[in-house]
Design an enzyme around this catalytic site. Structure first.
Site, PDB file in Angstrom:
ATOM      1  CG  ASN A  81      -2.172  -0.923   0.816  1.00 42.44           C
ATOM      2  OD1 ASN A  81      -3.060  -0.544   0.100  1.00 42.44           O
ATOM      3  ND2 ASN A  81      -2.248  -1.965   1.663  1.00 42.44           N
ATOM      4  CG  MET A 140       0.224  -5.510  11.067  1.00 37.73           C
ATOM      5  SD  MET A 140      -1.309  -5.282  10.322  1.00 37.73           S
ATOM      6  CE  MET A 140      -2.125  -6.780  10.702  1.00 37.73           C
ATOM      7  CG  LEU A 164      -2.812   2.700  16.825  1.00 40.32           C
ATOM      8  CD1 LEU A 164      -3.586   3.641  15.688  1.00 40.32           C
ATOM      9  CD2 LEU A 164      -1.418   3.164  17.014  1.00 40.32           C
ATOM     10  CG  ASN A 183      -6.398   0.989   9.397  1.00 38.53           C
ATOM     11  OD1 ASN A 183      -5.310   0.663   9.017  1.00 38.53           O
ATOM     12  ND2 ASN A 183      -7.333  -0.076   9.754  1.00 38.53           N
ATOM     13  CG  HIS A 201      -9.674  -4.293   8.422  1.00 38.68           C
ATOM     14  ND1 HIS A 201      -8.823  -4.575   9.207  1.00 38.68           N
ATOM     15  CD2 HIS A 201     -10.813  -4.801   8.359  1.00 38.68           C
ATOM     16  CE1 HIS A 201      -9.173  -5.716   9.789  1.00 38.68           C
ATOM     17  NE2 HIS A 201     -10.418  -6.011   9.208  1.00 38.68           N
TER      18      HIS A 201
HETATM   19  C1  GAR Z   1      -2.695  -5.207   4.070  1.00 37.29           C
HETATM   20  O1  GAR Z   1      -3.638  -6.260   3.371  1.00 37.29           O
HETATM   21  C2  GAR Z   1      -3.600  -4.476   4.747  1.00 37.29           C
HETATM   22  O2  GAR Z   1      -5.180  -4.184   4.522  1.00 37.29           O
HETATM   23  C3  GAR Z   1      -3.673  -5.003   6.300  1.00 37.29           C
HETATM   24  O3  GAR Z   1      -2.498  -5.558   6.200  1.00 37.29           O
HETATM   25  C4  GAR Z   1      -1.921  -5.757   4.826  1.00 37.29           C
HETATM   26  C5  GAR Z   1      -0.517  -4.779   4.756  1.00 37.29           C
HETATM   27  O4  GAR Z   1       0.069  -4.905   3.439  1.00 37.29           O
HETATM   28  N1  GAR Z   1      -3.867  -4.391   7.227  1.00 37.29           N
HETATM   29  C6  GAR Z   1      -4.577  -4.836   8.412  1.00 37.29           C
HETATM   30  O5  GAR Z   1      -4.859  -6.045   8.311  1.00 37.29           O
HETATM   31  C7  GAR Z   1      -4.662  -3.728   9.453  1.00 37.29           C
HETATM   32  N2  GAR Z   1      -5.477  -4.332  10.520  1.00 37.29           N
HETATM   33  P1  GAR Z   1       0.994  -4.182   2.813  1.00 37.29           P
HETATM   34  O6  GAR Z   1       2.112  -4.106   3.907  1.00 37.29           O
HETATM   35  O7  GAR Z   1       1.887  -4.933   1.659  1.00 37.29           O
HETATM   36  O8  GAR Z   1       0.629  -2.742   2.340  1.00 37.29           O
END
Ligand code: GAR
Length: 219
Positions: free
Chosen positions: A14, A90, A93, A107, A109
């Site tokens: 992201n 992760m 907070l 955020n 999700h």
């Molecule tokens: C993503 O899928 C994001 O939506 C998730 O972690 C991944 C990070 O991937 N976030 C969560 O689960 C938050 N609770 P990335 O580091 O490759 O962007």
């Protein structure tokens, strides 16, 4: 130009999408820094490659959650961060931290919120027999994964899907599009949090925006 700080813990796909959108001229922000709570987060290399200050604030070195969040908040203040983007950060907070940045913090999700707050979202969608899955960008408020949604993309679950294939489609087809779009709305001042609701171009979002609302640059 709004100053953006991206918080990561892992791969940073992201983050990379945000960097590319900014480079392409679609995201009017200046990256003040990328901060990871883990020194081994691969996403730090995306920041370094793009010439963005990459910082590590290792949570394990703090006595408790509040101490870590206090240090993180202090750093965000020093960086004069206008927008805080959680991109695979992760960490749960504390309320104090969230309140300080409420309305300026987004955020992403990997689920169709309000379904499946927390972890293991892809497996839980399959176990529930869902026919659709997706991802959501939302404002961060004190209750985990429960702030007002801004944009949500969905796709159909196929009989052959497993958690890995869902994660991959959610990332490629949804997350990497909706996050740059939402951050662009925020950077342009078109998106705000008002009285507990997401407001986009003056309209209170009763339902999150969808993939149909993506501007061409983000499709
Ligand atoms: C993503 O899928 C994001 O939506 C998730 O972690 C991944 C990070 O991937 N976030 C969560 O689960 C938050 N609770 P990335 O580091 O490759 O962007």
């Amino acid at each position: 130009m709004k100053r953006l700080v991206v918080l990561i813990s892992g791969r940073g796909r992201n983050l990379q999408a945000l960097i590319e959108a900014q480079r392409a001229g679609h995201l009017p922000v200046e990256f003040a820094a990328v901060i990871s709570n883990r020194a081994d987060a691969a996403g730090l290399d995306h920041a370094r490659d793009a010439g963005i200050p990459a910082e590590v604030l290792p949570h394990a070195q703090f006595s408790d959650r509040a101490a870590f969040d206090t240090a993180l908040a202090a750093r965000l203040r020093e960086l004069q961060s206008d927008i805080v983007v959680l991109a695979g950060f992760m960490r749960i907070l504390t309320d104090d931290f969230v309140r300080e940045f409420e309305g300026r913090m987004l955020n992403i999700h990997p689920s169709l919120l309000p379904k499946y707050a927390g972890l293991d979202t892809h497996r839980r969608a399959l176990a529930a027999g869902d026919v659709e899955h997706g991802a959501t960008v939302h404002f961060v408020t004190p209750t985990l994964d429960s702030g007002p949604s801004v944009i949500q993309g969905r796709f159909s679950i196929r009989p052959e899907d497993d958690a890995a294939s869902l994660a991959q489609r959610a990332m490629e087809h949804i997350e990497l599009k909706i996050y740059p779009q939402a951050v662009a709305w925020m950077a342009r001042g078109e998106l705000s949090l008002q009285d507990g609701a997401a407001v986009l171009r003056g309209r209170r979002l009763e339902q999150p925006a969808t993939l149909d609302d993506l501007e061409d640059a983000f499709r």
